[in-house]
Design a protein around this motif. Structure first.
Motif, PDB file in Angstrom:
ATOM      1  N   GLU A   1      13.472  15.638  -3.690  1.00 46.50           N
ATOM      2  CA  GLU A   1      12.926  16.389  -4.815  1.00 46.50           C
ATOM      3  C   GLU A   1      13.230  15.688  -6.141  1.00 46.50           C
ATOM      4  O   GLU A   1      12.382  15.671  -7.051  1.00 46.50           O
ATOM      5  CB  GLU A   1      13.478  17.817  -4.823  1.00 46.50           C
ATOM      6  N   ASN A   2      14.399  15.099  -6.256  1.00 43.72           N
ATOM      7  CA  ASN A   2      14.718  14.346  -7.476  1.00 43.72           C
ATOM      8  C   ASN A   2      13.773  13.169  -7.663  1.00 43.72           C
ATOM      9  O   ASN A   2      13.299  12.886  -8.774  1.00 43.72           O
ATOM     10  CB  ASN A   2      16.163  13.847  -7.437  1.00 43.72           C
ATOM     11  N   ILE A   3      13.491  12.462  -6.586  1.00 44.69           N
ATOM     12  CA  ILE A   3      12.608  11.301  -6.668  1.00 44.69           C
ATOM     13  C   ILE A   3      11.196  11.716  -7.052  1.00 44.69           C
ATOM     14  O   ILE A   3      10.567  11.120  -7.924  1.00 44.69           O
ATOM     15  CB  ILE A   3      12.603  10.521  -5.339  1.00 44.69           C
TER      16      ILE A   3
ATOM     17  N   ASN B   1       0.817  -1.212   0.000  1.00 45.46           N
ATOM     18  CA  ASN B   1       0.000   0.000   0.000  1.00 45.46           C
ATOM     19  C   ASN B   1       0.854   1.268   0.000  1.00 45.46           C
ATOM     20  O   ASN B   1       0.670   2.183   0.806  1.00 45.46           O
ATOM     21  CB  ASN B   1      -0.951   0.007   1.205  1.00 45.46           C
ATOM     22  N   ILE B   2       1.811   1.298  -0.919  1.00 52.03           N
ATOM     23  CA  ILE B   2       2.648   2.479  -1.097  1.00 52.03           C
ATOM     24  C   ILE B   2       2.501   2.958  -2.542  1.00 52.03           C
ATOM     25  O   ILE B   2       2.093   2.186  -3.408  1.00 52.03           O
ATOM     26  CB  ILE B   2       4.125   2.193  -0.782  1.00 52.03           C
ATOM     27  N   PRO B   3       2.810   4.218  -2.840  1.00 56.47           N
ATOM     28  CA  PRO B   3       2.672   4.712  -4.213  1.00 56.47           C
ATOM     29  C   PRO B   3       3.664   4.040  -5.164  1.00 56.47           C
ATOM     30  O   PRO B   3       4.881   4.094  -4.948  1.00 56.47           O
ATOM     31  CB  PRO B   3       2.970   6.213  -4.081  1.00 56.47           C
ATOM     32  N   ALA B   4       3.154   3.416  -6.206  1.00 56.47           N
ATOM     33  CA  ALA B   4       4.020   2.716  -7.163  1.00 56.47           C
ATOM     34  C   ALA B   4       4.983   3.689  -7.841  1.00 56.47           C
ATOM     35  O   ALA B   4       6.150   3.366  -8.071  1.00 56.47           O
ATOM     36  CB  ALA B   4       3.169   1.993  -8.204  1.00 56.47           C
ATOM     37  N   ARG B   5       4.509   4.875  -8.163  1.00 52.91           N
ATOM     38  CA  ARG B   5       5.373   5.845  -8.833  1.00 52.91           C
ATOM     39  C   ARG B   5       6.517   6.292  -7.926  1.00 52.91           C
ATOM     40  O   ARG B   5       7.640   6.521  -8.386  1.00 52.91           O
ATOM     41  CB  ARG B   5       4.555   7.049  -9.286  1.00 52.91           C
ATOM     42  N   LEU B   6       6.225   6.432  -6.640  1.00 47.58           N
ATOM     43  CA  LEU B   6       7.281   6.799  -5.699  1.00 47.58           C
ATOM     44  C   LEU B   6       8.353   5.720  -5.645  1.00 47.58           C
ATOM     45  O   LEU B   6       9.553   6.011  -5.662  1.00 47.58           O
ATOM     46  CB  LEU B   6       6.682   7.020  -4.312  1.00 47.58           C
ATOM     47  N   LEU B   7       7.936   4.456  -5.604  1.00 45.65           N
ATOM     48  CA  LEU B   7       8.892   3.351  -5.573  1.00 45.65           C
ATOM     49  C   LEU B   7       9.736   3.335  -6.831  1.00 45.65           C
ATOM     50  O   LEU B   7      10.963   3.154  -6.774  1.00 45.65           O
ATOM     51  CB  LEU B   7       8.145   2.028  -5.411  1.00 45.65           C
ATOM     52  N   LYS B   8       9.113   3.558  -7.976  1.00 43.51           N
ATOM     53  CA  LYS B   8       9.874   3.580  -9.217  1.00 43.51           C
ATOM     54  C   LYS B   8      10.831   4.766  -9.259  1.00 43.51           C
ATOM     55  O   LYS B   8      11.975   4.659  -9.707  1.00 43.51           O
ATOM     56  CB  LYS B   8       8.933   3.616 -10.422  1.00 43.51           C
ATOM     57  N   GLY B   9      10.385   5.923  -8.772  1.00 42.85           N
ATOM     58  CA  GLY B   9      11.256   7.089  -8.721  1.00 42.85           C
ATOM     59  C   GLY B   9      12.459   6.858  -7.829  1.00 42.85           C
ATOM     60  O   GLY B   9      13.568   7.309  -8.125  1.00 42.85           O
ATOM     61  N   LEU B  10      12.265   6.121  -6.737  1.00 42.36           N
ATOM     62  CA  LEU B  10      13.376   5.804  -5.846  1.00 42.36           C
ATOM     63  C   LEU B  10      14.413   4.941  -6.556  1.00 42.36           C
ATOM     64  O   LEU B  10      15.621   5.175  -6.442  1.00 42.36           O
ATOM     65  CB  LEU B  10      12.844   5.100  -4.597  1.00 42.36           C
ATOM     66  N   LEU B  11      13.950   3.941  -7.306  1.00 41.84           N
ATOM     67  CA  LEU B  11      14.890   3.085  -8.045  1.00 41.84           C
ATOM     68  C   LEU B  11      15.647   3.892  -9.098  1.00 41.84           C
ATOM     69  O   LEU B  11      16.848   3.693  -9.298  1.00 41.84           O
ATOM     70  CB  LEU B  11      14.146   1.939  -8.724  1.00 41.84           C
TER      71      LEU B  11
END
Length: 230
Positions: free
Chosen positions: A213-215, A39-49
Motif C-alpha cells: 500500500e505504501n508503494i 514492460n512493467i509500470p514505471a511508476r510502480l518501479l519508482k514507488g518501490l525505490l
C-alpha cells in the motif's frame, strides 16, 4: 532551517524543496528505460525505490544493497523466473548446454557465481535494470502459482492492478507467503483481490500489506512524479 533535533522547520522544508525534487527524480530516465524494456509500470518501479531507500543507496546491512535494498534472495528470484535475463547472462559464461536446464539445475558453484554477477551490478548504471528485471521475475512466479493453483490465466481471475499488487507483495514477502494465501483463496472459492489475499496470509506475512500500500500510494503521488509526467 532546522530544529534542535535536526528535523527541518517549515522554513527549512521550503528552502530544500528544489533539492528534494532533484533528488527524487534523478533516476527517472533509468527507471523509464528499464520499465519499457521489461514492460512493467514505471511508476510502480519508482514507488518501490522510494519505499526501499528513499533514493538513498546505502543501508546499515551488508545483506541489503543499493536503491532497492537488494538481497541474494532477489537474485535467486531473478535468475529462476526471468528466463531471458538468466539465459543472456548464463550462456556467455557457461554455454548453451549447461544453461538450458535452468538456473536451479546449475551446479552450486555456478549458481553462486551467477548470483554474484547480479549483486555486482548493484551500485552501477545497471542497478535499476536489475530491479526491473526482478520485479518482472516476481510477476512470472505469481503467474505460475496462480495457474498451478486455479488452472486459469490471471486475466480470468482478477484485474491488472491486483496482479501488480500481488507481484509486489510476492517480491517483498516471498512465494511461501503468496502461495499459501492463493491456495486458501482457491480452496475457499473466494474472489481474488489483494485485500482478500492479505487476510489469507499467515500472520508473519501480513507485513506485505503495508509495504504494498505504501508503494502504490507513492507510485501515484503527483509531487514525487512531477518531473516528466510519466
Amino acid at each position: 532551517g532546522l530544529y534542535a533535533n535536526g528535523a527541518a522547520t517549515p522554513c527549512g522544508e521550503r528552502a530544500g524543496t528544489e533539492k528534494l525534487f532533484e533528488w527524487q527524480n534523478k533516476y527517472d530516465e533509468r527507471i523509464y528505460t528499464a520499465a519499457l524494456k521489461y514492460n512493467i509500470p514505471a511508476r510502480l518501479l519508482k514507488g518501490l525505490l522510494a519505499q526501499e531507500s528513499q533514493f538513498w543507496p546505502r543501508s546499515g546491512s551488508p545483506y541489503e544493497l543499493g536503491l532497492g535494498m537488494y538481497t541474494e534472495r532477489g537474485a535467486d528470484m531473478l535468475l529462476t523466473w526471468n528466463v531471458s535475463y538468466y539465459l543472456s547472462n548464463c550462456i556467455p559464461t557457461y554455454g548453451t548446454i549447461a544453461c538450458s536446464a535452468g538456473y536451479s539445475h546449475l551446479d552450486p558453484e555456478a549458481q553462486t557465481m551467477m548470483r554474484r554477477s547480479v549483486i555486482d551490478k548493484i551500485g552501477t548504471d545497471s542497478e535499476i535494470d536489475v530491479l526491473a528485471a526482478t520485479l518482472l521475475a516476481s510477476a512470472a512466479q505469481v503467474d505460475r502459482m496462480l495457474f498451478n493453483t486455479a488452472r486459469a490465466e490471471p486475466s480470468q481471475l482478477t484485474d491488472y492492478e491486483t496482479m501488480w499488487k500481488i507481484t509486489t507483495g510476492n517480491y517483498y514477502a516471498g512465494s511461501g507467503c503468496t502461495g499459501t494465501a492463493l491456495e486458501r483463496i482457491d480452496a475457499g472459492g473466494l474472489k481474488l483481490t489483494w485485500e482478500q489475499l492479505v487476510t489469507q496470509m499467515d500472520e508473519s506475512c501480513r507485513v506485505a500489506s503495508r509495504y504494498v500500500e505504501n508503494i502504490f500510494s507513492t507510485a501515484f503521488d503527483a509531487e514525487l512524479l512531477a518531473s516528466d509526467g510519466r
